[in-house]
Enzyme design. Structure first.
Site, mmCIF file in Angstrom:
data_model
loop_
_atom_site.group_PDB
_atom_site.id
_atom_site.type_symbol
_atom_site.label_atom_id
_atom_site.label_comp_id
_atom_site.label_asym_id
_atom_site.label_seq_id
_atom_site.Cartn_x
_atom_site.Cartn_y
_atom_site.Cartn_z
ATOM 1 C CG HIS A 1 -81.360 43.778 79.701
ATOM 2 N ND1 HIS A 1 -80.613 42.721 80.107
ATOM 3 C CD2 HIS A 1 -82.486 43.627 79.555
ATOM 4 C CE1 HIS A 1 -81.505 41.900 80.458
ATOM 5 N NE2 HIS A 1 -82.785 42.259 80.280
ATOM 6 C CG ASP B 1 -84.425 46.028 80.668
ATOM 7 O OD1 ASP B 1 -84.607 45.913 79.644
ATOM 8 O OD2 ASP B 1 -83.259 46.288 81.318
ATOM 9 C CB SER C 1 -82.533 48.655 74.619
ATOM 10 O OG SER C 1 -82.566 47.574 73.815
ATOM 11 N N GLY C 2 -84.147 51.236 75.955
ATOM 12 C CA GLY C 2 -83.939 52.373 76.731
ATOM 13 C C GLY C 2 -84.913 53.547 76.418
HETATM 14 N N1 LIG Z 1 -88.080 44.480 68.665
HETATM 15 C C1 LIG Z 1 -87.560 44.291 70.047
HETATM 16 C C2 LIG Z 1 -86.034 44.575 70.367
HETATM 17 C C3 LIG Z 1 -86.015 46.039 70.903
HETATM 18 C C4 LIG Z 1 -84.630 46.458 71.317
HETATM 19 C C5 LIG Z 1 -83.522 45.844 70.728
HETATM 20 C C6 LIG Z 1 -83.723 44.518 70.248
HETATM 21 N N2 LIG Z 1 -82.620 43.652 69.609
HETATM 22 C C7 LIG Z 1 -81.667 43.827 70.185
HETATM 23 O O1 LIG Z 1 -81.145 44.462 71.184
HETATM 24 C C8 LIG Z 1 -80.649 42.783 69.471
HETATM 25 C C9 LIG Z 1 -80.698 42.270 68.203
HETATM 26 C C10 LIG Z 1 -79.870 41.466 67.688
HETATM 27 C C11 LIG Z 1 -78.911 41.033 68.069
HETATM 28 C C12 LIG Z 1 -78.350 41.626 69.628
HETATM 29 N N3 LIG Z 1 -77.383 41.481 70.439
HETATM 30 C C13 LIG Z 1 -77.422 42.123 71.301
HETATM 31 C C14 LIG Z 1 -76.640 42.407 72.265
HETATM 32 N N4 LIG Z 1 -76.927 42.931 73.393
HETATM 33 O O2 LIG Z 1 -75.528 41.663 72.410
HETATM 34 C C15 LIG Z 1 -78.872 42.895 71.254
HETATM 35 C C16 LIG Z 1 -79.380 42.415 70.083
HETATM 36 C C17 LIG Z 1 -85.022 44.123 69.832
#
Ligand SMILES: NCc1cccc(NC(=O)c2cccc3[nH]c(C(N)=O)cc23)c1
Length: 232
Positions: A41, A89, A183-184
């Site tokens: 992602h 992912d 993430s990642g």
């Molecule tokens: N706790 C679980 C967890 C783990 C990793 C990441 C996330 N939350 C996002 O990544 C996130 C959050 C809010 C707005 C967002 N907009 C976008 C985007 N790619 O536009 C991502 C996000 C949640």
């Protein structure tokens, strides 16, 4: 990372910051001298640009002895990954050259045995993701310990309602949690990477939406295959 703490500098020498134009976008970690594992992602909104990978860092901005930004030769998203769900992912990044290993840059072994981590096992996750609900981005690496919750609990109707597959695992997200930019990164249990942070429902810090990770063991053969084929 929400409600965690600043990590001990350079005690997670496998951590990588995936960057575009000098900005941290996602976490990742060193699985071999020339390879970083992250989440597919993360490469969705990069408009075809390759990441740069920062290794050996604690602070994203201050000069540090072994901090170094590596160019990426190629990126390999898992063929099953897509924008509509969290399946497969995973993203492998081949660095332009082998990373120079030292006290601040080390490979982290990943789990190869495909067996669930027991519920209540306390694991840890780190990242340069947002640290509050206002979206404050930290300069230094943060970390938090989280207990694993069973797939059945995580799949409850009021939680992720059956969308968590055998290739995923969950941790409790009451207050302390992963968030945007984490993430990642690796979920580390007993010194071994068991999972890779996925944004899942994107919600942070709400116990109704536990954090979801892609389990690594089911993908060991894919990871080995890509590394073997690309290394030549
Ligand atoms: N706790 C679980 C967890 C783990 C990793 C990441 C996330 N939350 C996002 O990544 C996130 C959050 C809010 C707005 C967002 N907009 C976008 C985007 N790619 O536009 C991502 C996000 C949640």
């Amino acid at each position: 990372i929400l409600r965690g703490s600043v990590a001990r500098p350079h005690l997670k020498p496998y951590m990588a910051s995936l960057q575009l134009d000098g900005q941290h976008v996602c976490g990742g970690f060193l699985i071999a001298e020339q390879w970083v594992l992250s989440a597919a992602h993360c490469a969705e909104e990069t408009d075809g640009k390759l990441f740069q990978v920062l290794l050996g860092a604690h602070s994203l901005t201050e000069p540090e002895p072994h901090k170094r930004l590596y160019q990426v030769r190629a990126q390999f998203p898992h063929p099953g990954s897509n924008i509509h769900n969290n399946k497969d992912d995973l993203l492998l990044l081949q660095l332009e050259e082998k990373a120079e290993l030292n006290a601040d840059v080390r490979v982290l072994p990943f789990q190869r045995e495909d067996r669930d981590v027991a519920a209540d096992t306390v694991c840890e996750v780190a990242g340069w993701g947002t640290i509050d609900h206002s979206g404050t981005r930290p300069d230094k690496l943060h970390q938090v310990e989280r207990p694993v919750i069973s797939r059945d609990v995580c799949n409850h109707r009021t939680r992720h309602d059956g969308t968590v597959t055998r290739n995923m695992m969950c941790t409790d997200s009451r207050r302390k949690d992963t968030c945007k930019g984490d993430s990642g990164g690796p979920l580390v249990c007993g010194g071994v990477a068991e999972g890779v942070v996925t944004a899942g429902s994107r919600v942070c810090g709400n116990y109704k939406k536990p954090a979801i990770y892609t389990r690594i063991a089911p993908y060991a053969a894919w990871i080995d295959g890509v590394m073997a084929s690309a290394d030549g």
